[in-house]
Structures are given as C-alpha cells and as structure tokens.
Motif scaffolding. Structure first.
Motif, PDB file in Angstrom:
ATOM      1  N   LEU A   1       0.821  -1.213   0.000  1.00 24.33           N
ATOM      2  CA  LEU A   1       0.000   0.000   0.000  1.00 24.33           C
ATOM      3  C   LEU A   1       0.851   1.257   0.000  1.00 24.33           C
ATOM      4  CD1 LEU A   1      -2.876  -1.034   2.429  1.00 24.33           C
ATOM      5  CD2 LEU A   1      -3.027  -0.715  -0.049  1.00 24.33           C
ATOM      6  N   LEU A   2       1.944   1.248   0.741  1.00 25.22           N
ATOM      7  CA  LEU A   2       2.807   2.423   0.794  1.00 25.22           C
ATOM      8  C   LEU A   2       3.596   2.606  -0.510  1.00 25.22           C
ATOM      9  CD1 LEU A   2       3.914   4.773   2.498  1.00 25.22           C
ATOM     10  CD2 LEU A   2       5.739   3.227   3.218  1.00 25.22           C
ATOM     11  N   GLU A   3       4.260   1.538  -0.955  1.00 23.38           N
ATOM     12  CA  GLU A   3       5.143   1.659  -2.118  1.00 23.38           C
ATOM     13  C   GLU A   3       4.410   1.704  -3.457  1.00 23.38           C
ATOM     14  OE1 GLU A   3       8.343  -1.137  -2.110  1.00 23.38           O
ATOM     15  OE2 GLU A   3       9.259  -0.220  -0.347  1.00 23.38           O
ATOM     16  N   GLU A   4       3.367   0.915  -3.606  1.00 25.48           N
ATOM     17  CA  GLU A   4       2.686   0.835  -4.905  1.00 25.48           C
ATOM     18  C   GLU A   4       1.492   1.789  -5.017  1.00 25.48           C
ATOM     19  OE1 GLU A   4       3.750  -1.100  -7.587  1.00 25.48           O
ATOM     20  OE2 GLU A   4       5.497  -1.285  -6.267  1.00 25.48           O
TER      21      GLU A   4
ATOM     22  N   ALA B   1      -2.065   0.748   9.034  1.00 26.93           N
ATOM     23  CA  ALA B   1      -3.375   0.614   9.688  1.00 26.93           C
ATOM     24  C   ALA B   1      -4.333  -0.200   8.828  1.00 26.93           C
ATOM     25  CB  ALA B   1      -3.967   1.988   9.987  1.00 26.93           C
ATOM     26  N   LEU B   2      -4.322   0.018   7.525  1.00 30.21           N
ATOM     27  CA  LEU B   2      -5.207  -0.733   6.629  1.00 30.21           C
ATOM     28  C   LEU B   2      -4.818  -2.213   6.576  1.00 30.21           C
ATOM     29  CD1 LEU B   2      -5.582   1.858   3.748  1.00 30.21           C
ATOM     30  CD2 LEU B   2      -7.352   1.123   5.361  1.00 30.21           C
ATOM     31  N   ALA B   3      -3.530  -2.493   6.628  1.00 30.42           N
ATOM     32  CA  ALA B   3      -3.079  -3.885   6.621  1.00 30.42           C
ATOM     33  C   ALA B   3      -3.568  -4.620   7.868  1.00 30.42           C
ATOM     34  CB  ALA B   3      -1.560  -3.949   6.519  1.00 30.42           C
TER      35      ALA B   3
ATOM     36  N   ALA C   1      -5.537 -10.631  -3.161  1.00 30.49           N
ATOM     37  CA  ALA C   1      -5.148 -10.926  -4.542  1.00 30.49           C
ATOM     38  C   ALA C   1      -4.067  -9.974  -5.040  1.00 30.49           C
ATOM     39  CB  ALA C   1      -6.369 -10.864  -5.455  1.00 30.49           C
ATOM     40  N   GLU C   2      -4.244  -8.671  -4.814  1.00 30.64           N
ATOM     41  CA  GLU C   2      -3.245  -7.729  -5.316  1.00 30.64           C
ATOM     42  C   GLU C   2      -1.934  -7.824  -4.533  1.00 30.64           C
ATOM     43  OE1 GLU C   2      -5.206  -3.941  -5.287  1.00 30.64           O
ATOM     44  OE2 GLU C   2      -5.069  -3.724  -3.116  1.00 30.64           O
TER      45      GLU C   2
END
Length: 166
Positions: free
Chosen positions: A38-41, A49-51, A74-75
């Motif tokens: 989420l941070l890098e892509e 927090a989302l993870a 999946a992503e």
C-alpha cells in the motif's frame, strides 16, 4: 494460492499470522506485505493501519471481510510473488522479514471452529457390500483439541482398536 497460519519455529504461537506460499518453499507475511504494498505501490501512508484491518492474524477473521479482503489479498499476493524473486531479503515497514523459508515455519490449523459436528454417513460399511449401515446417518461431535496442525503426529490411544483418520 496457498493460505496458511504460521509463526517462525522459535516464536510463540501467540505471534502466529496469516501467510501465503509465494514460491515453492517461501512463505510471505501477508500483513507486512500488504502494508508495504500500500505504501510503495499505492502511495497510501495509512498502509500499516489498513493492513491490520484487511489482513488480520486469523483466517476466520479474514473470511468475515468478504470481497474487500479477497481483493486486498489478490493484489498483495501478485505483488509479493514477483518481489520474492527480485529481492527475497525485503523487509517490512516494522523491519520484519517479508519472506522466510517454509522449513523455518511452524504451521497451524488454518481455522479453529468453536464446534465441530459431523455426520457419520460419509463412508459405506465394507462388511455389508458397501451399503450404508442405516438409512439414517448418525452424527457425532469432535473436540477442537483433536485438530492437529500440519506435520504433527496423530497419537493413537492404547484403547483404540481402529483409528479413522479424517
């Protein structure tokens, strides 16, 4: 995709988490991987927090998320399956290893149901020519303590004459 609940061999079971097999013998830490993805892509600074929400430590909790959880999985899986070949030494946002060899993992039963009620009509009686013993199947309960994690021995009690492994 092979989901699992695991910890490192030297870690206590309280630190078990969700993982996925991303190569023949490499396990990826899904929560840590999703946060980094989420941070890098996606450039999302709330990735950590989302993870924690979308990749909980228990597979049962994950299943309650439904479609949003599966989309996140999946992503993240696709991204991590490529990353393991590019840089298997990648670390997560908290400094943890994203990938560890399967041989260094302790695997746990993927889910631990509160109750396990089974119907005893799955197998035919070989003594009576493969016919069911009765037209009504029986039912029985299994203790959840009877669940064994992968690779664990199943111990046959001395008083047991026949052991049915299911």
């Amino acid at each position: 995709m092979k989901l699992m609940r695991y910890s490192r061999r030297h870690e206590p079971s309280a630190l078990a988490r969700m993982g996925v097999l991303v190569a023949e013998d490499m396990v990826a830490d899904l929560r840590a991987g999703h946060a980094l993805f989420l941070l890098e892509e996606r450039g999302n600074t709330k990735g950590e927090a989302l993870a924690d929400i979308f990749i909980p430590p228990y597979i049962t909790q994950f299943l309650y998320l439904g479609e949003p959880g599966w989309e996140a999985l999946a992503e993240t899986y696709a991204w991590m399956a490529e990353l393991v070949h590019k840089d298997p030494a990648t670390r997560g946002l908290r400094g943890e290893d994203l990938f560890i060899p399967l041989a260094e993992c302790r695997l746990y039963a993927p889910v631990r149901p509160a109750k396990l009620i089974a119907v005893a009509g799955n197998y035919r009686d070989p003594v009576h020519g493969g016919q069911p013993k009765s037209s009504l199947p029986g039912a029985f309960c299994k203790l959840t303590s009877a669940l064994a994690r992968p690779g664990r021995d199943i111990i046959k009690p001395v008083v047991c004459e026949v052991l049915d492994c299911e």
